[in-house]
Enzyme design. Sequence first.
Site, PDB file in Angstrom:
ATOM      1  CB  CYS A   2      -0.950   0.107   1.182  1.00 36.70           C
ATOM      2  SG  CYS A   2      -2.094  -1.263   1.319  1.00 36.70           S
ATOM      3  NE  ARG A  27       4.635   1.704  -0.216  1.00 36.55           N
ATOM      4  CZ  ARG A  27       5.692   1.260   0.438  1.00 36.55           C
ATOM      5  NH1 ARG A  27       6.885   1.415  -0.067  1.00 36.55           N
ATOM      6  NH2 ARG A  27       5.568   0.659   1.601  1.00 36.55           N
ATOM      7  CD1 TRP A  75      -0.294  -5.812  -3.574  1.00 36.98           C
ATOM      8  CD2 TRP A  75      -0.471  -6.630  -1.505  1.00 36.98           C
ATOM      9  NE1 TRP A  75       0.088  -7.135  -3.609  1.00 36.98           N
ATOM     10  CE2 TRP A  75      -0.016  -7.661  -2.354  1.00 36.98           C
ATOM     11  CE3 TRP A  75      -0.662  -6.930  -0.154  1.00 36.98           C
ATOM     12  CZ2 TRP A  75       0.260  -8.948  -1.898  1.00 36.98           C
ATOM     13  CZ3 TRP A  75      -0.390  -8.207   0.297  1.00 36.98           C
ATOM     14  CH2 TRP A  75       0.068  -9.192  -0.575  1.00 36.98           C
ATOM     15  N   GLY A 102      -0.200  -1.455   6.269  1.00 38.64           N
ATOM     16  CA  GLY A 102       0.224  -2.388   7.315  1.00 38.64           C
ATOM     17  C   GLY A 102      -0.930  -3.264   7.741  1.00 38.64           C
ATOM     18  CE  LYS A 475      13.022 -10.114 -11.953  1.00 41.97           C
ATOM     19  NZ  LYS A 475      13.748 -10.240 -10.726  1.00 41.97           N
ATOM     20  CE  LYS A 587      11.318  -1.873  -6.767  1.00 45.49           C
ATOM     21  NZ  LYS A 587      11.667  -3.097  -7.483  1.00 45.49           N
TER      22      LYS A 587
HETATM   23  O1  M6R Z   1      13.150  -4.801  -1.318  1.00 45.78           O
HETATM   24  P1  M6R Z   1      13.711  -6.183  -1.231  1.00 45.78           P
HETATM   25  O2  M6R Z   1      14.975  -6.357  -1.989  1.00 45.78           O
HETATM   26  O3  M6R Z   1      13.869  -6.643   0.204  1.00 45.78           O
HETATM   27  O4  M6R Z   1      12.618  -7.120  -1.910  1.00 45.78           O
HETATM   28  C1  M6R Z   1      12.769  -8.508  -1.911  1.00 45.78           C
HETATM   29  C2  M6R Z   1      11.758  -9.155  -2.820  1.00 45.78           C
HETATM   30  O5  M6R Z   1      10.466  -8.836  -2.429  1.00 45.78           O
HETATM   31  C3  M6R Z   1      11.950  -8.756  -4.289  1.00 45.78           C
HETATM   32  O6  M6R Z   1      13.249  -9.034  -4.717  1.00 45.78           O
HETATM   33  C4  M6R Z   1      10.934  -9.499  -5.154  1.00 45.78           C
HETATM   34  O7  M6R Z   1      11.235 -10.872  -5.188  1.00 45.78           O
HETATM   35  C5  M6R Z   1      10.827  -8.923  -6.562  1.00 45.78           C
HETATM   36  N1  M6R Z   1       9.513  -9.205  -7.041  1.00 45.78           N
HETATM   37  C6  M6R Z   1      11.780  -9.486  -7.527  1.00 45.78           C
HETATM   38  O8  M6R Z   1      11.613  -9.007  -8.812  1.00 45.78           O
END
Ligand code: M6R
Length: 592
Positions: A2, A27, A75, A102, A475, A587
């Site tokens: 969110c 987000r 979200w 949250g 990916k 994200k």
């Molecule tokens: O912000 P962070 O690097 O901690 O995020 C970790 C994962 O949530 C992030 O890498 C996620 O797997 C992405 N969707 C990858 O593209």
Amino acid sequence: MCGIIGYIGEKNAAGIIYNGLKRLEYRGYDSAGIATLDEKKGIQVKKDIGRVEDINRKLDFLSMDGTVGIGHTRWATHGWVTKENAHPHVSNNKKIYVIHNGIVENYQGIKSMLQGNGFNFYSETDTETIPNLIEFEMRKGKDFEQATKDAVKQLDGYYAILAMHEGERKIVAARNGSPLVVGLGKNENFIASDIPAFLEHTKTVMYVHDKDFIVLNGNYEVKFYSLQEGREVSRPIHSVDWSIEQAQKGDFDHFMMKEISEQVETVQKAANQDESTLFAVANAIKDAKGVFFVACGSSYHACLSASYIFSKIAKMHINVILASEFSNYEDYLTPQTLVIAVSQSGETIDVLDAVRAAKRKNAEIISIVNVVGSSLHRSSDHALMLNTGPEVCVLSTKTYTAQLAVLALLAHTVAGRYEEGKARLKYLWNIIYNLTSASTRDHIRRLADKLKDKEHIFTIGRGLQYPTALEAALKIKEVSYIHAEGFSGGELKHGTIALIEEGTPCIVFSSKETEMEIISNAMEIKARGGYIIGVNSENNEIFDFFIKTPDVGILNPITQIIPIQILSYQLAVLRGFDPDKPRNLAKSVTVK
Ligand code: M6R
């Protein structure tokens, strides 16, 4: 998850909040809403399900009056994607409006208590308890600020909250565990989940700490109170060096392709570390009794790659643990343990929880992080920054290779080979330039055409290429929704080879070091009808499709993932999906 933003100033709040929400959509993007306060019209609210721009076309956010407002992009956690569950949520007396990122873990108890006191609920969310709890506290004779403070103290769980009250020109906010940052302007102030939400207006920021309560008042003052200490506190003012261009698409159709292309520069910027911090971290690694890499998703794959690099370059074993599994290793932590937490956002809740657990055991914490001032950044003893600028696409691309670059440089530094590591990373510039060029993209587009209707794609690699295979599969699946699975080349025949049939695509990552064995594995797949896509420095007769990546030895994980980032992007576009906002994803994963 969110995204939240608040604005108080002299301009039209809805326009500023609307643009901010578009930048926060990474987000969460299943529904959105805005509330504005106008002195004559009172508080107006518009919200609905869908993307921010689509909702605006339908409801016209920009026609809302007022110079104070709050906005939210959702979200879903509690309750399905419906207009009723979209934020802002309002109290029963229709005077208090709240947006929230949250989870209120004790919302059921609060809801029952409020229902027992005559409150009604109209959504399935945990959030709706908050404006009603504030109203409940105000009924005891408290003013809005005090009532909100007392309400927030009753919440369990992680939250970032913004609230407005009818007739009061102010925004109050609170944070525990979910990100929140204040932006300071001239006769205007902002508060949001992340800096890009207001970056076009100000680069002067104040990071909100856990258990802070903030008031943005009509005199354009920002007051911070510590809920724990029960008094006003001061927080430092920072200046950020991100540019608004970095947060815009420029000539690209999507952020994903823009950010893939930026890797020519971002790998170099990541390799440009503050030397004193880098050497201090390298010494901490050498002195530690037990080193843990802790991360999630792509960041975890970068750590797994780095464990091979550390083994080969620094002759060291590093434990690599998924942050969500870290609690199982807590018993092994001592004050001599070093935890290296790797995270783009610095806000991933599993990573933050792992760090909290490590701190309870007095372990030293190093972070490798992109977002300056993020919770992880602030809670670590030393931080190495990725320096990539904002990554807007939900998928990690440039930050993944930046993590690899920082970790590879660190391994070289630990081994006393800092200058060599830096020079090797510098040499990648030209290679990444070619790998992201128009001709490479055209070549990979031909592959995407062949794969776009496939149900499954397998990816394999050995040694350094094994984590690359895992990352490639992540990916492909997260953006194109084609099922993809990554394996160590040696593992496929222990079961999964049963799924290979005529035409099943398998991407084979190969290098001079692993070629002999991985080509044997590729042959096993080809013998069962598999379509072999080779990613290697040299073509091989068993490859049905070949992607050339010059062999750069220990740094192959940085270069070899790039063609598959491009392939994933093109698969998403060909299949009609938005690569920047894949379904169900956010994200920054700030909930458990
Ligand atoms: O912000 P962070 O690097 O901690 O995020 C970790 C994962 O949530 C992030 O890498 C996620 O797997 C992405 N969707 C990858 O593209």
